[in-house]
Each structure stands twice: as structure tokens, then as C-alpha cells.
Write an enzyme that holds these catalytic residues in place. Structure first.
Site, PDB file in Angstrom:
ATOM      1  N   ARG A   1      44.585  21.160  39.045  1.00 47.02           N
ATOM      2  CA  ARG A   1      43.381  20.385  39.304  1.00 47.02           C
ATOM      3  C   ARG A   1      42.153  21.296  39.337  1.00 47.02           C
ATOM      4  O   ARG A   1      42.250  22.483  39.664  1.00 47.02           O
ATOM      5  CB  ARG A   1      43.494  19.645  40.638  1.00 47.02           C
ATOM      6  CG  ARG A   1      44.728  18.796  40.758  1.00 47.02           C
ATOM      7  CD  ARG A   1      44.666  17.568  39.876  1.00 47.02           C
ATOM      8  NE  ARG A   1      43.494  16.778  40.205  1.00 47.02           N
ATOM      9  CZ  ARG A   1      42.740  16.169  39.307  1.00 47.02           C
ATOM     10  NH1 ARG A   1      43.045  16.252  38.034  1.00 47.02           N
ATOM     11  NH2 ARG A   1      41.697  15.462  39.683  1.00 47.02           N
TER      12      ARG A   1
ATOM     13  N   ASN B   1      43.074   8.674  39.291  1.00 50.20           N
ATOM     14  CA  ASN B   1      42.509   9.741  40.125  1.00 50.20           C
ATOM     15  C   ASN B   1      41.017   9.900  39.868  1.00 50.20           C
ATOM     16  O   ASN B   1      40.410   9.103  39.141  1.00 50.20           O
ATOM     17  CB  ASN B   1      43.266  11.058  39.901  1.00 50.20           C
ATOM     18  CG  ASN B   1      43.079  11.602  38.486  1.00 50.20           C
ATOM     19  OD1 ASN B   1      42.150  11.246  37.769  1.00 50.20           O
ATOM     20  ND2 ASN B   1      43.977  12.480  38.078  1.00 50.20           N
TER      21      ASN B   1
ATOM     22  N   ASP C   1      42.177  74.060  30.371  1.00 47.93           N
ATOM     23  CA  ASP C   1      42.912  74.430  29.159  1.00 47.93           C
ATOM     24  C   ASP C   1      44.425  74.313  29.331  1.00 47.93           C
ATOM     25  O   ASP C   1      45.146  73.978  28.384  1.00 47.93           O
ATOM     26  CB  ASP C   1      42.522  75.833  28.692  1.00 47.93           C
ATOM     27  CG  ASP C   1      42.612  76.886  29.797  1.00 47.93           C
ATOM     28  OD1 ASP C   1      43.088  76.551  30.901  1.00 47.93           O
ATOM     29  OD2 ASP C   1      42.194  78.031  29.562  1.00 47.93           O
TER      30      ASP C   1
END
Length: 730
Positions: A121, A261, A525
Site C-alpha cells: 500500500r 478501498n 609502494d
């Protein structure tokens, strides 16, 4: 002491109650959440339940359904009025916005450990968005399912925001995994509402039927209708709703119809219902809300259910109730054999025919969506959540095959990195291809001052970039390898070696990036040598290994779980300063007894010069010109010709390096040691012997190999660029 306190705090966190907030937005999601809420409430020793109510629960037109939550004896911690009326697309968006405005205050007050949200919803999307942004863990119910309309997009969006998932079906679980969700955080629980549906009940269903449909109506002799809008096709859903009503009127059976709804389009559907006189029709009972326990009894004993509610494709299957699913709202849902789909209809005849086929039938019980044990699984899952685990989600992306690019630049150009190696003597720049081929290399003496050094790096890099165009190479970025301690995150040289002066607290990334308009990476390095092995050398595909540079000094890098280890202050991998003696020669770092003071090129040169000054170096057959400086090469040559003094020096150096390597094995437990640098081939065999003599039995089998790479510093500097810019790791 600190470790003990941290463990005690973690135990306290794990023992305290889990504060769980369950948020419910409407009558439908409450039917799924209520069983979990009852389960949480039944275990007060483990959980502290907070209940948040919002959405259509609080609207009179939809039955003020929050009252059923209170009737179930739950204390509602917060009621949020979040619905903007209008029942159209704009109102849905405004409702999400209103919820997002109100939710932060409530979530700050409740402070849940985890928020439980359900489904697909728009109200739930607002909840998940707010909680995710406020660093609150989210458990999403019913993720991974597939249906029609905008619900699919919302459901999947909530899943991506959620940290944990309790899904209902095996297919949903697989969908979540396909969406790259972490499998360890997915629970195949089943639907919580099935716990109630499949449990024995003593309720008199005939009383329920008579209450809602009248005393004369018997089981299997009525229809339950529930149709909601399809928000991506509002007009189409209103049309099929009207056709459903026409078919029901023609079918002439008692029908319990629930109002749609609150989604966009519901006003239009209600308007159609009233135009057809459904609320006054003798065959219809139109209701805004029916409590779930009674509603599901009505569904269980109906002659048929019709519409597009998820209840029809989910809960109705538990009773074998025949269902007619209309339209596209549930497209993709897993269904039992009790469901007959009517995807589209131009007239009510197709729906009427479906009613004739389905009404009065009974089907076997379907347990696709659950077996009645979802809540115990979910409670156990909640108890397993460790609040001290990182909140940040991690996604499990599947392996991606390298695509064949049709971009003309990719076809015609070679993707490359610009590598810079800042040594004590020379400054070197190289164009390095994706496969580790050095396309062009440049070398000049390293200036002594900061300004001159920066200027030379820029001029050599600019020359290389111009040459790259002629070589048809595309420079992706710049990688810099330098001596000393480096913060690679900030691109800053923190401390330099004595060989590289005026090179401390130097931001190297900014001037290079600003001048060259390229991204810049920077590292020590020794670390670069390890990165070179990881991408191009013996370290390819090796999870844990160590690279040791044996050159002018001694350095290296540690790779653990495929990642370079930098340490808390960026000095991990300073392998040259492992102490192999409590006393011993002075090291350039200022200490004594470091392995670099025994086994580095400078250390061997020092010993060679000492022997030469004592007339103990040159043996028969050796020549040393007057202008020629004494070096480690002369020491090794003398040893090879039988000079006992030179042999003793090299044995001490080899033993010191071997002991340092044994210490590394016991600390980091790599599966491979790679020796790099000009002395690597000489040291390889003696170091392997020291490991077999002095290491623990579990480490004696670890192999020592020499690097095959000619330019590890340059290749490592390049790999920082190539791995990052192409988003690939070795």
C-alpha cells in the site's frame, strides 16, 4: 579490558527486550498483522510491542476500523491521520507526503528497534521510507510477490528499503533473491492470516451468515463480492466493476458486497454502485467493513467469491471456496485451482458465464500461502536479529559477464591508466593497459625539493597523456606509488622515507587532479606491489597472501579476504620494520634489529663495504674497478665464489628475512608469500628453508614464490585506477 567491556555491552543488547513497532494502515493488512501482534504480546519477556495506526483505519467512510484493534485489547501508541480525501492519483501522492511529514515525530518518540510493515500500500511505502531514512530496521511482510497495478512497484520498493523479509511462498522467496536481497535475511514464513484460517474454530458460521445476509440465507447459497480500483487503469477498472454488478444482478443470488478501498478510482466505483441501486437492491447487502474473523467465515462458506481482492487468491484457497478473479489487479499471483480468471470483459456475459461455472463448487484446500505456523517462525526470526550488526544493507548481486561494448571509443581505444612511481632515485611514469602491458615508460632523476618534484610529475604526466592520444589509449585515471606512510583515502603522503625528502603531509591528489583533470589514487609502494600481484601476478584469485619487496629497503603489502590491509593509521604492511633482534644494526627508521637493517640492499651494501675496507671481500677471479662503488651485487658474487665472510653475511641476512616471514605467517596466516625486488630470487630458497625449520606445523607448508612482474610498483599504481574505474576486482 576494553574487549571485555564491549562483549558485556553486546550481551546486554542481546538480552534486552526487542522493541517492535507494528504499523497497520487498513482493515486488510490488520488481518495479516494481528496474529503477529498477538504473538508479540504473548511474549512480554522478549518483546515490547508498540502499535501505530494510520491510513483508512481512521476514516468514518471506511468503518473507523481502528476500533477493532482496540477491541482486540491492543494499546495504540499513535494514531496518525494521513489520508487526503479525493480518491484520485493526486490524493494518493498527497497522502504519502502527509504521512512523511507526520511520521518522523512519532518514530522519534517510539524509538523502535524494528518496524513491521505489510504489503504494497502507498501508506506502507511512506512508513518504509521514513524508517529507512531514520536508520530504523524494517521487517517487510509479503515481499517478493507479483501482482498487477502500481502495487507491484510499491511492494518491490518497500522490499528494497527493508532490512528483513518474511515472505509467504517459495516463489516470493526466489523473487527476493533475484532482487539481490540477502538470502540470510529472508524468512519463508507463510502468511500469518493462515495461522488463524487453519486452526480449529468453534464459531457458529450460520449465525454470522444470518447476521450479515439475513435469516433465510444458507451456506453455499450466497456470493461475496469485493472489487478495488486498478490505479494504473482507473477507467478500465470502473468499467469492469459495472459489468460485475450487472452480472450479479442477472445471476440473482444473495450477494454481500463490500465497498472498495481508498485507492484512486474508488469514488467512481461507488458512483456506479449507487447508479445501479445496489444499496437498495433486495439481493445485495453493501457494507463498508466487516471484522476479519466474521468476513473470513463468510468467504469460507460462500457459494462463490468474485472481484479482485487478494483475499480471493490467498485466504479463500484455504477453504476451497470457488473464486472469480476479475481484471489485472492480481496478475502474477500464485493461485490454487479454486480460482477462475476473467482477465478482460466487454460485456457482463463472460462474467455471468464464470458465475455459472463456479457457483456452488468446492475445491481442495490450498496451502500455497501458508501451513498455519507463520507466527512462531516470525517470532523466532525476530529474536535472531542482532542489533549490533551493521544497519547498512548489503545486496547480493549475481556475477555479471563482461559485456561486449559497441561504443566506438571502446572499440578503437585501449583503456589505460597513468602510473607514477616515486622512488628514492628516479621518478617513473608509465601508460599501462587493462591487461598490464606497459605501452610507454618514462624515467628521470627524482628532484630533491617539493616544488621541483611536483613540477616534474606534472610535466611527465602531461607528456604521457599526449603520447597516449597518439598510441590510441584512453587514460582513465592516475595511480601513484610512493615510499613512506600514505593515507589512500585522502590522497595524502603522511611521512616520507629518508630517501624522499620534503615529502611529508603532502596532499598529492589535489594538485594532480586539478592539473590533469583526472581522478587520482595514491598508496605506499609496498601496497602497490601487493595490488600488482593481486591483479596481474601470483596473487590472482588468492584470498590471503603477502608480498615482500626486497630491494633498496624492505616493504610489502598484506591482502586479507581479497582486500588490501591498511590498518588504523595506515602503517600495516611496514614489513621491513619487523624486529628480528633485540639489538642489531641500526635501521633507517631509528630503531635497531629491524629486518631491513639485515636483509635490504642497503644493509648488504653496508656489509660489502665493510668487508671491502677490511680487504676481505675480493676473492680470486673478482674484479672491482676503482671508480665502481661497492654494492650488494659484489657481496653475492663473492659468496658464490666461496668467500666465507660474504657467505656468513648472506646467511645472517637470509635468516633474518626468514624469521620475519615466519612472524608474518603466525600473525596473518596467508596461503602464499610472494617475494619481489632485485634480491627476491636469491632469498626465495633460504626463506622457504627457514619456514620449514621454524614455523608452526600448520604454516610449514606455505609456499614462497618469486614475482614474475618486472614493474610491480607501476603495475600496482595502475591497478588502483583500472579496478576502480571499471568496477571490477580480480
Amino acid at each position: 579490558m576494553e574487549r571485555g567491556m564491549m562483549e558485556e555491552q553486546n550481551q546486554m543488547v542481546s538480552k534486552r527486550k526487542l522493541r517492535v513497532c507494528v504499523a497497520t494502515c487498513n482493515r486488510a493488512d490488520y488481518s495479516k498483522l494481528a496474529p503477529i501482534m498477538f504473538g508479540l504480546k504473548a511474549h512480554p519477556e522478549s518483546f515490547e510491542l508498540e502499535v501505530m495506526v494510520l491510513g483508512s483505519h481512521l476514516i468514518d467512510d471506511y468503518g473507523n476500523t481502528f476500533r477493532m484493534i482496540e477491541q482486540d485489547d491492543f494499546d495504540v501508541s499513535s494514531k496518525l491521520h494521513t489520508i487526503v480525501r479525493g480518491e484520485d492519483e493526486a490524493a494518493m501522492v498527497e497522502s504519502v507526503g502527509l504521512a512523511l511529514v507526520k511520521l518522523p515525530d512519532v518514530l522519534q518518540r517510539l524509538r523502535p528497534d524494528i518496524l513491521v510493515v505489510h504489503g504494497d500500500r502507498f501508506d506502507a511505502l511512506a512508513l518504509a521510507t521514513a524508517a529507512a531514512l531514520m536508520n530504523i530496521r524494517i521487517l517487510h511482510l509479503e515481499g517478493g510477490e507479483v501482482s498487477g497495478t502500481i502495487d507491484d512497484s510499491i511492494r518491490h520498493a518497500i522490499s528494497k528499503l527493508s532490512h528483513y523479509h518474511a515472505c509467504c511462498t517459495r516463489s516470493a522467496e526466489q523473487h527476493l533473491i533475484a532482487m539481490c536481497e540477502d538470502h540470510s535475511r529472508i524468512l519463508l514464513a507463510g502468511c500469518p492470516s493462515y495461522d488463524k484460517l487453519l486452526s480449529p474454530t468453534k464459531n457458529n458460521h450460520l449465525d454470522t451468515i444470518h447476521t450479515w445476509l439475513g435469516d433465510m440465507v444458507q451456506e453455499n447459497q450466497y456470493i461475496v463480492a469485493l472489487q478495488h480500483p486498478v490505479t494504473t487503469d482507473i477507467q478500465g477498472s470502473i468499467k469492469i466493476y459495472g459489468l460485475m454488478l450487472d452480472a450479479l444482478i442477472s445471476f440473482n443470488k444473495k450477494t454481500l458486497i463490500l465497498f472498495p478501498n481508498i485507492d484512486a478510482g474508488s469514488k467512481g466505483m461507488v458512483r456506479v454502485m449507487r447508479m445501479k441501486g445496489i444499496e437498495q437492491h433486495p439481493n445485495f447487502r453493501a457494507m463498508k467493513h466487516i471484522p476479519f474473523e466474521q468476513f473470513i467465515q463468510l468467504v469460507a462458506h460462500a457459494g462463490c467469491m468474485i472481484g479482485n481482492s487478494s483475499c480471493g487468491v490467498r485466504e479463500a484457497g484455504a477453504y476451497g471456496t470457488p473464486v472469480i478473479n476479475l481484471g489485472s489487479r492480481q496478475t502474477g499471483r500464485e493461485t490454487g485451482e479454486n480460482v477462475l480468471h476473467v482477465r478482460d470483459a466487454d460485456t457482463h456475459n463472460k462474467i455471468y458465464h464464470a458465475l455459472e461455472l463456479q457457483f456452488g463448487k468446492r475445491y481442495p484446500c490450498s496451502k500455497i500461502y501458508g501451513d498455519g505456523n507463520a507466527v512462531p517462525r516470525i517470532l523466532k526470526f525476530l529474536r535472531s536479529i542482532k542489533l549490533d550488526e551493521p544497519l547498512q544493507k548489503s545486496f547480493c548481486f549475481p556475477p555479471v559477464k563482461e559485456a561486449f561494448s559497441q561504443d566506438i571509443d571502446h572499440i578503437l581505444e585501449t583503456q589505460c591508466a597513468l602510473a607514477v612511481d616515486l622512488g628514492g632515485t628516479n621518478l617513473r611514469v608509465a601508460i599501462v593497459s587493462m591487461r598490464g602491458k606497459i605501452m610507454r615508460k618514462y624515467c628521470k632523476p627524482n628532484p630533491k625539493t617539493y616544488e621541483s618534484r611536483i613540477q616534474l610529475i606534472l610535466s611527465m604526466s602531461q607528456d604521457a597523456i599526449q603520447d597516449a592520444v597518439r598510441l590510441n589509449c584512453r587514460i582513465l585515471g592516475v595511480g601513484v606509488s610512493t615510499g613512506g606512510r600514505v593515507n589512500p583515502q585522502e590522497g595524502v603522503i603522511l611521512h616520507s622515507t629518508k630517501l624522499i625528502q620534503e615529502w611529508s603531509s603532502v596532499d598529492l591528489r589535489t594538485p594532480l587532479s586539478d592539473a590533469l583533470h583526472l581522478p587520482v589514487w595514491l598508496d605506499n609502494d609496498g601496497n602497490c606491489a601487493a595490488l600488482a600481484e593481486k591483479k596481474f601476478g601470483h596473487g590472482q584469485g588468492v584470498e590471503n597472501f603477502v608480498t615482500i619487496i626486497t630491494g633498496t629497503g624492505i616493504g610489502g603489502g598484506i591482502v586479507h579476504h581479497h582486500e588490501l590491509v591498511h590498518g588504523s593509521t595506515f602503517c600495516a604492511g611496514e614489513l621491513g620494520h619487523i624486529m628480528v633482534s633485540l639489538d642489531g644494526p641500526e635501521c633507517m627508521c631509528g630503531s635497531r634489529g629491524c629486518v631491513e637493517a639485515y636483509a635490504s640492499g642497503m644493509a648488504l651494501q653496508r656489509e660489502a663495504k665493510r668487508l671491502h675496507d677490511e680487504d676481505l671481500l675480493i676473492t680470486e677471479g673478482m674484479e672491482l674497478k676503482k671508480v665502481e662503488a661497492v654494492s650488494a651485487v659484489h657481496l653475492i658474487s663473492a659468496a658464490q665464489q666461496g668467500n666465507a665472510k660474504a657467505q656468513a653475511v648472506l646467511k645472517t641476512a637470509s635468516t633474518a628475512l626468514g624469521v620475519a616471514v615466519v612472524n608474518i605467517l603466525h600473525m596473518t596466516n596467508p596461503s602464499l608469500v610472494i617475494l619481489s625486488g632485485v634480491l627476491a630470487s636469491y632469498y626465495q630458497s633460504p626463506v622457504q628453508d627457514i619456514i620449514s625449520q621454524r614455523a608452526l606445523a600448520s604454516s610449514q607448508g606455505i609456499k614462497v614464490v618469486t614475482s614474475d612482474l618486472e614493474e610491480p610498483a607501476l603495475l600496482g599504481a595502475a591497478s588502483m585506477v583500472l579496478d576502480y574505474t571499471t568496477r571490477r576486482s580480480c
